[in-house]
Enzyme design. Sequence first.
Site, PDB file in Angstrom:
ATOM      1  N   HIS A 150      24.732  -6.416  36.748  1.00  0.00           N
ATOM      2  CA  HIS A 150      25.716  -6.763  37.784  1.00  0.00           C
ATOM      3  C   HIS A 150      26.717  -7.739  37.195  1.00  0.00           C
ATOM      4  CE1 HIS A 150      26.850 -10.137  40.563  1.00  0.00           C
ATOM      5  NE2 HIS A 150      27.378  -9.124  41.233  1.00  0.00           N
ATOM      6  N   ARG A 158      36.080 -13.407  40.087  1.00  0.00           N
ATOM      7  CA  ARG A 158      36.939 -13.576  41.257  1.00  0.00           C
ATOM      8  C   ARG A 158      37.834 -14.804  41.151  1.00  0.00           C
ATOM      9  NH1 ARG A 158      31.656 -14.566  41.946  1.00  0.00           N
ATOM     10  NH2 ARG A 158      31.044 -16.647  42.618  1.00  0.00           N
ATOM     11  N   GLY A 165      34.520  -6.333  55.921  1.00  0.00           N
ATOM     12  CA  GLY A 165      34.850  -5.704  54.640  1.00  0.00           C
ATOM     13  C   GLY A 165      34.504  -4.229  54.645  1.00  0.00           C
ATOM     14  N   GLU A 180      31.072   0.577  52.605  1.00  0.00           N
ATOM     15  CA  GLU A 180      30.620   1.457  51.528  1.00  0.00           C
ATOM     16  C   GLU A 180      30.900   0.853  50.152  1.00  0.00           C
ATOM     17  OE1 GLU A 180      28.710   3.976  51.758  1.00  0.00           O
ATOM     18  OE2 GLU A 180      28.738   4.234  53.937  1.00  0.00           O
TER      19      GLU A 180
END
Lengths: 368, 368
Positions: free
Chosen positions: A173, A177, A327, A330
């Site tokens: 992962h 940001r 948000g 999916e």
Amino acid sequence: MALTAKAPAACTARSVKVGSRTATVMRVAAVEKPTNWTENYIKEVPVSLLRPGVDTEDTIRAKFEKVIRDAQDSICAAISEIDGKPFHQDAWTREDGGGGITRVLADGNVWEKAGVNVSVVYGSMPPEAYRAATGTAPADLEKAKAAGGRVPFFAAGISSVMHPRNPHCPTMHFNYRFFQTEDWNGIPGQWWFGGGTDITPCYVVEEDLKHFHGTYKAVCDRHDPAYFPKFKKWCDEYFLIGHRKETRGLGGIFFDDLNDRPAEEILAFSKDAVNHVVEAYCPIIKKHMNDSFTEEQKQWQQIRRGRYVEFNLVYDRGTTFGLKTGGRIESILMSMPLTSRWEYCHEPAAGTPEAEFMDAARHPRNWV
Amino acid sequence: MALTAKAPAACTARSVKVGSRTATVMRVAAVEKPTNWTENYIKEVPVSLLRPGVDTEDTIRAKFEKVIRDAQDSICAAISEIDGKPFHQDAWTREDGGGGITRVLADGNVWEKAGVNVSVVYGSMPPEAYRAATGTAPADLEKAKAAGGRVPFFAAGISSVMHPRNPHCPTMHFNYRFFQTEDWNGIPGQWWFGGGTDITPCYVVEEDLKHFHGTYKAVCDRHDPAYFPKFKKWCDEYFLIGHRKETRGLGGIFFDDLNDRPAEEILAFSKDAVNHVVEAYCPIIKKHMNDSFTEEQKQWQQIRRGRYVEFNLVYDRGTTFGLKTGGRIESILMSMPLTSRWEYCHEPAAGTPEAEFMDAARHPRNWV
């Protein structure tokens, strides 16, 4: 009968130390989904998702967007090359600026599911988000809150989770940001960077963990010798499955609320970090993708996948925040493994490789 | 390197109307795990898990415990009879009183996983839990808080989730609980009941849903004609997967914070409700347990199981509260399905039975 979503949860601000400096954390509090939030799906994505003429090329926002757009392209290309299957893309813009690009590789040869998402958001948050601000006197903060309204912010990021089929191949992962608030009611805008790359194998293979962490230590050392030890430790603490007192994976780096030096410097660090995902991860995949494995090893992987789901849905701030504030579901839940498993009171027998993994998850190790 | 659990989340109090009356909700706020919380495992469970000589047979606590202990026995017997496999039991007491009995049927012939748990807890909570109290003047509440200390409480409940193998057999969940605080710093003790039974099929079979809801309507009508419509609606609202705007299952009953009439009356209602689980659920299982099913139908079940996990880990108050405040993890997460599945942007084709299910989950129906 109308069904309405539950009210989102608010977050709070705090201070964080990096080296000898204190960075002030501006927390993103609950964001209500604006009425113009609808995703307008597009086939061709513009060079930039930023507000045209407003957030120009010379801004940190634009430079960060370029970093993550390029990284999405290069990482997807590298993964597709190994897997043999392409990524499927869904992309959208929003009326008020911003948008997203979700790329998913489903049912691949090497990965059961792999996704790399880019998101650019122009939003607003309630003033409660401002608990403290570097250089802002409390009186000024109260005055600003009293004036009312919501605080406009900008957020951009790249997010990815990759779940391989083979239990000897780790899940990986990463997220990088950038967050920035606008000047508001006399309080100057704030900004910070966050991110990290972490590895979630099912078994302890020291050579692999040394390679992964060695790659990221080198990245960190190019920017600040204090980074690696701090961000490795932060990673072990953040990815803790609190109720089980075990980590989700076996390490990596994690940082948040980073704003203690010029933005250009932290931008360079984030760029270096995201651009070393492939070097840190792909050799491990190539090494193990054709390993044989037993049904028991596959089931152990599935148990660990259940842990992954537990962490993401109970503790992961990005996931829970995204789910509760409108948000794109999916895209957010692309991080869920294809399948997972829960068995009552599952504990590996002493002396097994599975038990070795549990020991490393309960007592995080330093691999380099 | 020591790993510490994250700080638990606090909850707030609110009022709730039942018919024309207003019940005051005393929320259980964060409970820190006391140092004497260790589970002392036992083979034989005493007739009562209550504090001997303190909570005597004539109390509501004792009567409620008998209801749930008897229900655990009778429900497990009925399920075992259908399945052919027995339940495995783990039981424990705690030093300060209380304890639990977890029964799990794993890898059964009909159920992949089924559990029925009884729990008796003596705990304490921070005074913030008392936001309002019927008949307590705000000044008295402030005075009590100023005196300090924590509010002792008692909680007992029975909890169950059953996940069958066959996609034509529904998952079922029920919970019945009683909560009571002690007199504290001049504020009299409060109490309330909560609970419900709900059904989570993968397909809409009207006859089955009529049977299930008809059974519970009859139970409710024996106590208050206002109950069934209110508790069916509450069930649809509570079991909403907020971020997806769909319900987890297809109905049932749900109530909480019930204390608007004598405790003996609500005790009788709870007893009636828990004692009709078998009648409501088992005929549906018997009807479908030998149905043939396809790989596609099994995968659809697995997608719905993923939704079940999402609801429990993101929204279910019992689960998130228990995980964050030191409850027995394996008992709490016994509700997780054996396996589950997540696919990117999964949507059943129009006109299929799966699409019919989605319609019912997005627009809850009244079955009786």
